[in-house]
Design an enzyme around this catalytic site. Structure first.
Site, PDB file in Angstrom:
ATOM      1  CB  SER A   1      -0.938   0.008   1.206  1.00 42.03           C
ATOM      2  OG  SER A   1      -0.200  -0.034   2.420  1.00 42.03           O
TER       3      SER A   1
ATOM      4  CG  HIS B   1      -4.020  -1.498  -1.707  1.00 42.13           C
ATOM      5  ND1 HIS B   1      -4.557  -0.236  -1.826  1.00 42.13           N
ATOM      6  CD2 HIS B   1      -3.710  -1.647  -0.387  1.00 42.13           C
ATOM      7  CE1 HIS B   1      -4.563   0.364  -0.645  1.00 42.13           C
ATOM      8  NE2 HIS B   1      -4.051  -0.467   0.240  1.00 42.13           N
TER       9      HIS B   1
ATOM     10  CE  LYS C   1      -7.439  -0.333   0.905  1.00 45.83           C
ATOM     11  NZ  LYS C   1      -8.324  -0.844   1.977  1.00 45.83           N
TER      12      LYS C   1
END
Length: 398
Positions: A186, A214, A245
């Site tokens: 990240s 992610h 996300k």
């Protein structure tokens, strides 16, 4: 507690805040409008949004909005209790069925957040004197999960599998061993060497857990994650990902073999003692998983945008920490310089966040840019030109 004692601890806390201010590590909440869009508003100022994790633009997608509204209309605003009491409303089984089909796994469990998932899984599986091997750049929730488990924490140098193997060799063969890693990191935006981690896991009889926060929705033939992209999903014991996300909603999931999910349902305190997610959240999450499987074009645009942005920054001479993804850091160094860089970007109309210790190592503070599929080429060209202007002004690049 007497008055003197109260004043003593209060003064200590205030001194700590003063210290954080002095080293440029004091955080503040800033009200932001339209964060689901490519351009947002902070403190009344319109800025290009290069700080969001809304990688595919799904947070503002009307299909998710309508799915959330429909779920709330049908099931109400709240879950009313934990999943093991009466909070396990029908949408949970629907979302978990969609996840099983998407991830091609035996079983799935939806939990309240990525943080909840990581602290819950690690503290449930690992015991005192077991050993957890964790990449030094893993998310804080992984670190906190190890602390809660009371297992021995062995942090290996970032993506350094020789260091990891040296640590594994020293571990007792009689102790339970867990290797845990982000797949897309990240703060640096690079990827884990999953093939090497699988080899070490098998060689030393360890459990392997990956955090796909992610990567979910972006990598893999249908957006299942980086484990599917490298075709190692069947070699990894525990897969965690988030809906918050690229999938544009909220919550997290864990997938794996049925016995694992059964065990977590019975032993994962973060699940057992948390009120279940509101129906609206699950309605949106289900819609997101269904949409992302069909939207290959959006993933392609995101990857193209990210590659273009990385190349432009590199060509100007910025250090982007080996990024290979839509997370593109620009290394600055000192905290105060990084904060000033972020302030200058905001003054020029770019929302990008300064990342400082303890999130990153000392003297490695950075601006963390995040690219989305909704950014236009013109947006990215202007952003890089503006960032280069600030970089030259501040002596970060020549």
């Amino acid at each position: 507690m007497n008055v003197d004692e109260h004043l003593h601890w209060e003064e200590e806390i205030k001194q700590e805040l003063t210290y954080l201010e002095g080293i440029s590590q004091k955080r503040r909440l800033v009200t932001t409008k339209y964060a689901e869009r490519p351009w947002l508003i902070i403190n009344g100022c319109k800025m290009l949004n290069l700080a969001s994790n809304n990688y595919l633009g799904l947070s503002g997608d009307q299909r998710l909005v309508y799915a959330a509204a429909a779920a709330a209309h049908t099931y109400g605003a709240g879950a009313t209790a934990s999943r093991l009491i009466v909070g396990n409303h029908p949408l949970y089984s629907e979302v978990e069925s969609v996840l099983i089909n998407w991830k091609k796994d035996e079983s799935a469990l939806v939990v309240n957040s990525g943080y909840t998932a990581n602290i819950g899984v690690i503290s449930a599986l690992m015991r005192r004197d077991d050993v957890v091997f964790s990449d030094k750049l893993n998310h804080a929730s992984i670190v906190d999960g190890v602390i809660l488990s009371r297992a021995k924490h062995q942090r290996y140098r970032h993506n350094d599998l020789n260091h990891l193997e040296a640590l594994l060799k020293k571990a007792s063969p009689h102790k339970r061993k867990l290797i845990v890693t982000d797949t897309v990191f990240s703060m640096d935006g690079d990827m884990a060497d999953l093939e090497g981690l699988v080899l070490l896991k098998e060689r030393y009889n360890a459990i392997l857990m990956v955090d796909e926060a992610h990567a979910s929705g972006i990598y893999g033939e249908s957006g299942q994650g980086y484990t599917h992209h490298v075709k190692l999903q069947d070699k990894i014991d525990i897969k965690m990902g988030t809906f918050s996300k690229a999938l544009g909603s909220f919550g997290a999931y864990i997938t794996g073999e049925k016995w694992l999910i059964d065990y977590l349902t019975n032993r994962m305190r973060a699940l057992i003692y948390s009120t279940a997610l509101p129906p609206a959240v699950l309605g949106a999450a289900k819609a997101a998983v269904e949409i992302v499987q069909e939207d290959e074009a959006c993933r392609t645009v995101l990857k193209k945008n990210a590659a273009y942005f990385r190349k432009l920054l590199t060509d100007f001479g910025f250090h982007i920490c080996g990024s290979q993804s839509q997370i593109v850091p620009v290394l600055i160094g000192r905290n105060e310089d990084t904060i000033r860089f972020a302030q200058r970007l905001q003054e020029e109309g770019i929302a990008a966040i300064p990342i400082r210790p303890p999130t990153v190592p000392e003297n490695e503070a950075r601006i963390r840019f995040t690219v989305t599929a909704e950014h236009s080429k013109e947006d990215l060209d202007w952003a890089v030109k503006t960032t280069a202007h600030v970089g030259k002004e501040m002596g970060v690049i020549a």
